[in-house]
Write a protein that holds these residues in place. Structure first.
Motif, mmCIF file in Angstrom:
data_model
loop_
_atom_site.group_PDB
_atom_site.id
_atom_site.type_symbol
_atom_site.label_atom_id
_atom_site.label_comp_id
_atom_site.label_asym_id
_atom_site.label_seq_id
_atom_site.Cartn_x
_atom_site.Cartn_y
_atom_site.Cartn_z
ATOM 1 N N TYR A 175 86.027 19.651 26.675
ATOM 2 C CA TYR A 175 86.084 18.961 27.970
ATOM 3 C C TYR A 175 86.990 17.728 27.898
ATOM 4 C CZ TYR A 175 84.706 15.855 31.742
ATOM 5 O OH TYR A 175 84.738 14.983 32.813
ATOM 6 N N ILE A 176 86.841 16.914 26.841
ATOM 7 C CA ILE A 176 87.707 15.728 26.694
ATOM 8 C C ILE A 176 89.172 16.170 26.618
ATOM 9 C CG2 ILE A 176 88.316 13.800 25.164
ATOM 10 C CD1 ILE A 176 85.358 13.705 24.313
ATOM 11 N N LEU A 177 89.423 17.214 25.824
ATOM 12 C CA LEU A 177 90.805 17.689 25.667
ATOM 13 C C LEU A 177 91.372 18.228 26.977
ATOM 14 C CD1 LEU A 177 90.530 19.469 22.208
ATOM 15 C CD2 LEU A 177 91.732 17.324 22.716
ATOM 16 N N SER A 178 90.490 18.723 27.856
ATOM 17 C CA SER A 178 90.985 19.260 29.130
ATOM 18 C C SER A 178 91.604 18.155 29.979
ATOM 19 C CB SER A 178 89.851 19.955 29.889
ATOM 20 O OG SER A 178 88.978 18.998 30.459
ATOM 21 N N LYS A 179 91.320 16.895 29.614
ATOM 22 C CA LYS A 179 91.931 15.758 30.325
ATOM 23 C C LYS A 179 93.219 15.307 29.631
ATOM 24 C CE LYS A 179 88.255 15.531 32.934
ATOM 25 N NZ LYS A 179 88.330 16.116 34.286
ATOM 26 N N HIS A 180 93.649 16.052 28.644
ATOM 27 C CA HIS A 180 94.864 15.719 27.902
ATOM 28 C C HIS A 180 95.771 16.934 27.838
ATOM 29 C CE1 HIS A 180 93.415 11.797 26.317
ATOM 30 N NE2 HIS A 180 92.242 12.365 26.481
ATOM 31 N N GLU A 181 96.974 16.698 27.330
ATOM 32 C CA GLU A 181 97.906 17.808 27.139
ATOM 33 C C GLU A 181 98.236 17.935 25.665
ATOM 34 O OE1 GLU A 181 99.013 20.166 29.025
ATOM 35 O OE2 GLU A 181 97.861 19.370 30.722
ATOM 36 N N LYS A 182 98.295 19.156 25.207
ATOM 37 C CA LYS A 182 98.734 19.388 23.839
ATOM 38 C C LYS A 182 100.167 18.854 23.699
ATOM 39 C CE LYS A 182 99.393 23.077 20.496
ATOM 40 N NZ LYS A 182 99.241 24.488 20.181
ATOM 41 N N GLY A 183 100.412 18.093 22.651
ATOM 42 C CA GLY A 183 101.769 17.599 22.431
ATOM 43 C C GLY A 183 102.010 16.230 23.034
ATOM 44 N N GLU A 184 101.034 15.705 23.804
ATOM 45 C CA GLU A 184 101.234 14.351 24.343
ATOM 46 C C GLU A 184 101.190 13.356 23.175
ATOM 47 O OE1 GLU A 184 97.903 13.722 26.968
ATOM 48 O OE2 GLU A 184 96.677 12.896 25.354
ATOM 49 N N PRO A 185 101.855 12.216 23.316
ATOM 50 C CA PRO A 185 101.834 11.270 22.208
ATOM 51 C C PRO A 185 100.418 10.731 21.999
ATOM 52 C CG PRO A 185 102.840 10.271 24.145
ATOM 53 C CD PRO A 185 102.611 11.713 24.478
#
Ligand code: HEC
Length: 198
Positions: A175-185
């Motif tokens: 769920y936390i990762l769903s608020k982020h993008e893979k590869g973001e700094p």
């Protein structure tokens, strides 16, 4: 005094209490034999278990079961890597389950919008929606913190795996990762125990 039993049936006992009398009944054989068998079984079981140590003790049983669980969890954990966690963060079912856990368990310190702020006031937790991580922004690093808590538990991030179990911990990380993008700094916070900020 009522008449004694007719025929050769059970005889009435002579005593009487409050007008109540009883027959001298023989217990049915099936009952008696079940009872004798339990007595014989008890003696055999007692001698075998306590004197000769036949069969596993409760402690041993529990130990074996716990070892099995630990082993199973270890194998499950070995299968989880950053890519799998990112993939889970795109799985609606997992993310919905994680959001439910988040809203009951994490919201108090990290806020509903993951900002760790509510109406401008700072909550005890760190923001989880920014790109700065104190304990590392790799999915497996986030997983470790949620499973085990912060390395310094006095900082106030408790370990959640004992309470939630591995599956729900994985879901909440998805769920936390769903608020982020893979590869973001992902940068390390200045006070990160992992090293100097990059
Ligand atoms: C009692 C308050 C509290 C609760 C509840 C709480 N946390 Fe935390 N959390 C903290 C604190 C405090 C920190 C910072 C620890 C430190 O400074 O080392 C933290 C840190 C974290 C971090 C690391 C952030 C980073 O920058 O590296 C993650 C991830 C995290 N929490 C996730 C969760 C999740 C998921 C839940 C719910 C299962 C949760 N927390 C529940 C207080 C809390």
């Amino acid at each position: 005094m009522p008449p004694d039993s007719p025929n050769s049936g059970p005889t009435l006992r002579p005593h009487e209490y409050d007008g109540i009398q009883e027959y001298d009944q023989k217990l049915p054989n099936w009952w008696l034999f079940s009872w004798y068998i339990t007595m014989v079984f008890f003696v055999i079981a007692w001698v075998a278990y306590y004197q000769f140590g036949v069969g596993m003790s409760d402690e041993k049983n529990i130990e074996t079961a716990m070892a099995k669980i630990a082993d199973f969890q270890k194998r499950e954990l070995e299968m989880i890597d950053d890519d799998k966690l990112w993939a889970m963060s795109k799985d609606e079912k997992i993310v919905t389950a994680g959001a439910a856990t988040y809203s009951t368990t994490c919201i108090a310190c990290h806020a509903a919008d993951l900002s760790a702020h509510i109406a401008g006031a700072k909550l005890p937790g760190l923001p989880l929606n920014d790109q700065e991580w104190k304990h590392g922004g790799q999915p497996t690093q986030i997983l470790t913190i949620v499973r085990k808590g912060a390395p310094d538990l006095t900082k106030g991030m408790p370990p959640w795996e004992p309470q939630l179990g591995l599956q729900r911990v994985v879901e909440v990380v998805a769920y936390i990762l769903s608020k982020h993008e893979k590869g973001e700094p992902a940068t390390l916070a200045a006070d990160s125990p992992l090293g100097a900020p990059k």
